[in-house]
Design an enzyme around this catalytic site. Sequence first.
Site, PDB file in Angstrom:
ATOM      1  CD  GLU A   1      -2.918  -1.096   0.335  1.00 19.71           C
ATOM      2  OE1 GLU A   1      -2.682  -0.441  -0.844  1.00 19.71           O
ATOM      3  OE2 GLU A   1      -4.041  -1.952   0.505  1.00 19.71           O
TER       4      GLU A   1
ATOM      5  CG  HIS B   1      -3.964   0.584   5.730  1.00 27.55           C
ATOM      6  ND1 HIS B   1      -5.314   0.807   5.413  1.00 27.55           N
ATOM      7  CD2 HIS B   1      -3.614  -0.770   4.904  1.00 27.55           C
ATOM      8  CE1 HIS B   1      -5.800  -0.200   4.991  1.00 27.55           C
ATOM      9  NE2 HIS B   1      -4.928  -1.209   4.620  1.00 27.55           N
TER      10      HIS B   1
ATOM     11  CG  HIS C   1      -7.146  -4.684   7.117  1.00 23.37           C
ATOM     12  ND1 HIS C   1      -6.430  -5.678   6.463  1.00 23.37           N
ATOM     13  CD2 HIS C   1      -6.746  -3.613   6.526  1.00 23.37           C
ATOM     14  CE1 HIS C   1      -5.957  -5.297   5.299  1.00 23.37           C
ATOM     15  NE2 HIS C   1      -6.125  -3.856   5.258  1.00 23.37           N
TER      16      HIS C   1
ATOM     17  CE1 TYR D   1     -15.756  14.464  23.244  1.00 27.78           C
ATOM     18  CE2 TYR D   1     -17.657  13.600  24.459  1.00 27.78           C
ATOM     19  CZ  TYR D   1     -16.339  13.803  24.462  1.00 27.78           C
ATOM     20  OH  TYR D   1     -15.810  13.196  25.466  1.00 27.78           O
TER      21      TYR D   1
ATOM     22  CG  HIS E   1      -8.879  -2.028   2.017  1.00 31.42           C
ATOM     23  ND1 HIS E   1      -8.082  -1.679   1.099  1.00 31.42           N
ATOM     24  CD2 HIS E   1      -8.008  -2.460   2.933  1.00 31.42           C
ATOM     25  CE1 HIS E   1      -6.826  -2.037   1.004  1.00 31.42           C
ATOM     26  NE2 HIS E   1      -6.971  -2.396   2.148  1.00 31.42           N
TER      27      HIS E   1
ATOM     28  CE1 TYR F   1     -10.396  15.361  24.671  1.00 31.08           C
ATOM     29  CE2 TYR F   1      -9.738  13.718  22.899  1.00 31.08           C
ATOM     30  CZ  TYR F   1     -10.170  14.216  24.300  1.00 31.08           C
ATOM     31  OH  TYR F   1     -10.961  13.101  24.882  1.00 31.08           O
TER      32      TYR F   1
END
Length: 217
Positions: A75, A94, A96, A115, A157, A210
Amino acid sequence: MAETEADLREAVVAACREMAEQGLNQGTSGNVSVRFGEGLLITPSGLPYGEMTPGDIVPMGMDGRSDHPLPPSSEWRFHRDILQARPDVRAVVHAHPTYCTAFAMCRKDIPAAHYMIAAAGGPTVRCGGYALFGTEELSLRALEALQDRTCCLLANHGMIATGPTLAKALWLAVELETLCRQYAVALQVGRPHILSEAEVAEAMERFKSYGPRPKAG
Protein backbone atom coordinates in the site's frame (compact mmCIF):
# COMPACT_ATOMS: atom_id res chain seq x y z
CA MET A 1 14.56 18.57 18.78
CA ALA A 2 14.19 17.00 15.33
CA GLU A 3 13.77 13.24 15.23
CA THR A 4 16.58 11.32 13.59
CA GLU A 5 16.07 8.55 11.07
CA ALA A 6 16.96 6.03 13.79
CA ASP A 7 14.33 7.54 16.10
CA LEU A 8 11.67 7.33 13.41
CA ARG A 9 12.54 3.74 12.48
CA GLU A 10 12.21 2.68 16.12
CA ALA A 11 8.93 4.60 16.44
CA VAL A 12 7.46 2.85 13.39
CA VAL A 13 8.33 -0.60 14.75
CA ALA A 14 6.89 0.35 18.16
CA ALA A 15 3.69 1.63 16.52
CA CYS A 16 3.27 -1.61 14.57
CA ARG A 17 3.56 -3.67 17.72
CA GLU A 18 1.15 -1.40 19.55
CA MET A 19 -1.34 -1.84 16.70
CA ALA A 20 -1.20 -5.58 17.28
CA GLU A 21 -1.54 -5.15 21.05
CA GLN A 22 -4.55 -2.84 20.60
CA GLY A 23 -6.24 -5.39 18.32
CA LEU A 24 -6.13 -3.12 15.29
CA ASN A 25 -4.41 -5.71 13.11
CA GLN A 26 -3.93 -9.41 12.60
CA GLY A 27 -0.99 -11.20 11.02
CA THR A 28 0.89 -9.04 8.52
CA SER A 29 -2.03 -6.81 7.53
CA GLY A 30 -1.82 -3.06 7.97
CA ASN A 31 1.08 -0.68 7.46
CA VAL A 32 2.65 2.50 8.84
CA SER A 33 4.60 5.36 7.29
CA VAL A 34 6.24 8.58 8.47
CA ARG A 35 7.53 11.55 6.54
CA PHE A 36 11.34 11.78 6.52
CA GLY A 37 13.46 14.27 4.61
CA GLU A 38 12.28 14.48 1.00
CA GLY A 39 10.52 11.11 1.21
CA LEU A 40 9.14 8.65 3.73
CA LEU A 41 9.87 5.60 5.83
CA ILE A 42 7.37 2.75 5.48
CA THR A 43 6.89 -0.76 6.80
CA PRO A 44 8.06 -3.62 4.56
CA SER A 45 5.68 -6.00 2.82
CA GLY A 46 4.71 -9.29 4.46
CA LEU A 47 6.98 -9.14 7.51
CA PRO A 48 5.28 -10.03 10.84
CA TYR A 49 5.46 -7.21 13.36
CA GLY A 50 7.03 -9.47 15.98
CA GLU A 51 10.00 -10.07 13.67
CA MET A 52 10.37 -6.50 12.43
CA THR A 53 13.43 -4.47 13.38
CA PRO A 54 14.24 -0.78 12.77
CA GLY A 55 16.57 -1.80 9.94
CA ASP A 56 13.66 -3.45 8.12
CA ILE A 57 11.80 -0.15 7.69
CA VAL A 58 11.99 0.87 4.03
CA PRO A 59 13.11 4.38 2.96
CA MET A 60 11.34 5.62 -0.16
CA GLY A 61 11.48 8.74 -2.28
CA MET A 62 8.36 10.59 -3.35
CA ASP A 63 9.03 9.14 -6.80
CA GLY A 64 8.24 5.69 -5.37
CA ARG A 65 11.81 4.44 -5.65
CA SER A 66 13.72 2.56 -2.98
CA ASP A 67 17.02 0.71 -2.90
CA HIS A 68 16.24 -1.15 0.33
CA PRO A 69 16.58 -4.96 0.10
CA LEU A 70 13.04 -5.47 1.41
CA PRO A 71 10.03 -4.44 -0.70
CA PRO A 72 7.82 -1.69 0.75
CA SER A 73 4.25 -2.33 1.84
CA SER A 74 1.92 -3.13 -1.04
CA GLU A 75 0.00 0.00 0.00
CA TRP A 76 3.00 2.32 -0.38
CA ARG A 77 1.19 4.29 -3.07
CA PHE A 78 -1.55 5.79 -0.92
CA HIS A 79 0.95 6.43 1.90
CA ARG A 80 3.15 8.35 -0.54
CA ASP A 81 0.24 10.17 -2.15
CA ILE A 82 -1.30 11.24 1.17
CA LEU A 83 2.01 12.60 2.43
CA GLN A 84 2.60 14.33 -0.91
CA ALA A 85 -0.86 15.91 -1.05
CA ARG A 86 -1.19 16.84 2.62
CA PRO A 87 1.69 18.89 4.10
CA ASP A 88 -0.17 18.84 7.44
CA VAL A 89 0.26 15.05 7.63
CA ARG A 90 3.51 13.53 8.84
CA ALA A 91 2.35 9.97 9.58
CA VAL A 92 -0.15 7.50 8.12
CA VAL A 93 -1.56 4.39 9.80
CA HIS A 94 -3.54 1.79 7.85
CA ALA A 95 -5.24 -1.17 9.52
CA HIS A 96 -8.10 -3.65 9.29
CA PRO A 97 -9.70 -3.47 12.77
CA THR A 98 -12.96 -5.39 13.16
CA TYR A 99 -15.54 -2.63 13.57
CA CYS A 100 -14.00 -0.19 11.10
CA THR A 101 -13.77 -2.98 8.57
CA ALA A 102 -17.35 -4.11 9.21
CA PHE A 103 -18.66 -0.64 8.34
CA ALA A 104 -16.27 -0.52 5.37
CA MET A 105 -17.70 -3.84 4.16
CA CYS A 106 -21.17 -2.28 4.35
CA ARG A 107 -19.80 0.85 2.61
CA LYS A 108 -21.25 3.14 5.27
CA ASP A 109 -20.04 6.53 6.45
CA ILE A 110 -19.88 7.09 10.22
CA PRO A 111 -22.11 10.02 11.24
CA ALA A 112 -21.78 12.39 14.20
CA ALA A 113 -23.36 10.05 16.76
CA HIS A 114 -20.67 11.02 19.31
CA TYR A 115 -18.65 14.19 19.78
CA MET A 116 -15.44 12.20 19.14
CA ILE A 117 -16.32 12.53 15.44
CA ALA A 118 -14.50 15.86 15.81
CA ALA A 119 -11.24 13.91 15.78
CA ALA A 120 -12.01 13.07 12.13
CA GLY A 121 -11.96 16.78 11.24
CA GLY A 122 -15.62 16.98 10.17
CA PRO A 123 -19.18 15.74 10.80
CA THR A 124 -18.58 12.31 9.23
CA VAL A 125 -15.96 9.68 8.68
CA ARG A 126 -16.30 8.98 4.98
CA CYS A 127 -16.09 5.55 3.42
CA GLY A 128 -14.10 5.81 0.20
CA GLY A 129 -15.10 3.80 -2.86
CA TYR A 130 -13.75 0.33 -3.53
CA ALA A 131 -10.59 -0.33 -5.52
CA LEU A 132 -8.10 -3.19 -5.54
CA PHE A 133 -5.42 -2.92 -2.86
CA GLY A 134 -2.11 -1.43 -3.91
CA THR A 135 -3.52 0.37 -6.95
CA GLU A 136 -3.46 3.99 -8.06
CA GLU A 137 -7.25 3.90 -8.09
CA LEU A 138 -7.34 3.02 -4.39
CA SER A 139 -4.99 5.90 -3.68
CA LEU A 140 -7.35 8.30 -5.47
CA ARG A 141 -10.32 6.94 -3.51
CA ALA A 142 -8.42 7.42 -0.26
CA LEU A 143 -7.49 11.01 -1.10
CA GLU A 144 -11.12 11.79 -1.94
CA ALA A 145 -12.36 10.33 1.35
CA LEU A 146 -9.68 12.22 3.30
CA GLN A 147 -10.51 15.62 1.84
CA ASP A 148 -10.87 17.94 4.87
CA ARG A 149 -10.62 14.88 7.12
CA THR A 150 -7.96 13.17 9.23
CA CYS A 151 -9.22 9.60 8.78
CA CYS A 152 -11.46 7.50 6.57
CA LEU A 153 -12.73 4.02 5.81
CA LEU A 154 -11.97 2.16 2.58
CA ALA A 155 -14.82 0.13 1.08
CA ASN A 156 -14.46 -3.63 1.67
CA HIS A 157 -10.99 -3.03 3.07
CA GLY A 158 -10.21 -1.16 6.28
CA MET A 159 -9.29 2.27 7.60
CA ILE A 160 -6.68 5.04 7.32
CA ALA A 161 -5.71 7.45 10.10
CA THR A 162 -3.31 10.37 9.68
CA GLY A 163 -1.61 12.79 12.02
CA PRO A 164 1.00 15.52 12.48
CA THR A 165 2.94 12.90 14.47
CA LEU A 166 2.97 9.11 14.48
CA ALA A 167 1.67 9.12 18.06
CA LYS A 168 -1.39 11.15 17.00
CA ALA A 169 -2.04 9.01 13.93
CA LEU A 170 -1.96 5.86 16.05
CA TRP A 171 -4.15 7.49 18.70
CA LEU A 172 -6.66 8.42 15.99
CA ALA A 173 -6.69 4.86 14.62
CA VAL A 174 -7.64 3.56 18.08
CA GLU A 175 -10.28 6.28 18.51
CA LEU A 176 -11.81 5.52 15.11
CA GLU A 177 -12.14 1.82 15.91
CA THR A 178 -13.70 2.74 19.27
CA LEU A 179 -16.15 5.11 17.58
CA CYS A 180 -17.16 2.43 15.07
CA ARG A 181 -17.64 -0.11 17.86
CA GLN A 182 -19.81 2.31 19.86
CA TYR A 183 -21.87 3.20 16.79
CA ALA A 184 -22.40 -0.50 15.97
CA VAL A 185 -23.69 -1.14 19.50
CA ALA A 186 -25.88 1.98 19.42
CA LEU A 187 -27.52 0.76 16.21
CA GLN A 188 -28.46 -2.43 18.03
CA VAL A 189 -29.89 -0.49 20.98
CA GLY A 190 -31.99 1.87 18.89
CA ARG A 191 -31.67 4.84 16.58
CA PRO A 192 -28.62 6.96 17.47
CA HIS A 193 -29.24 10.70 17.70
CA ILE A 194 -26.95 12.58 15.31
CA LEU A 195 -25.31 15.79 16.52
CA SER A 196 -26.02 18.99 14.61
CA GLU A 197 -23.41 20.78 12.50
CA ALA A 198 -23.20 23.48 15.18
CA GLU A 199 -22.59 20.90 17.91
CA VAL A 200 -19.90 19.23 15.83
CA ALA A 201 -18.27 22.60 15.10
CA GLU A 202 -18.21 23.38 18.83
CA ALA A 203 -16.55 20.04 19.56
CA MET A 204 -14.01 20.58 16.77
CA GLU A 205 -13.02 23.92 18.29
CA ARG A 206 -12.30 22.17 21.59
CA PHE A 207 -10.33 19.47 19.74
CA LYS A 208 -7.68 21.94 18.64
CA SER A 209 -5.93 21.24 21.95
CA TYR A 210 -7.11 17.62 22.38
CA GLY A 211 -5.23 14.35 21.95
CA PRO A 212 -1.86 12.94 23.02
CA ARG A 213 0.89 15.38 23.88
CA PRO A 214 4.62 14.89 24.36
CA LYS A 215 5.97 15.04 27.91
CA ALA A 216 7.23 18.41 29.02
CA GLY A 217 10.99 18.43 28.87
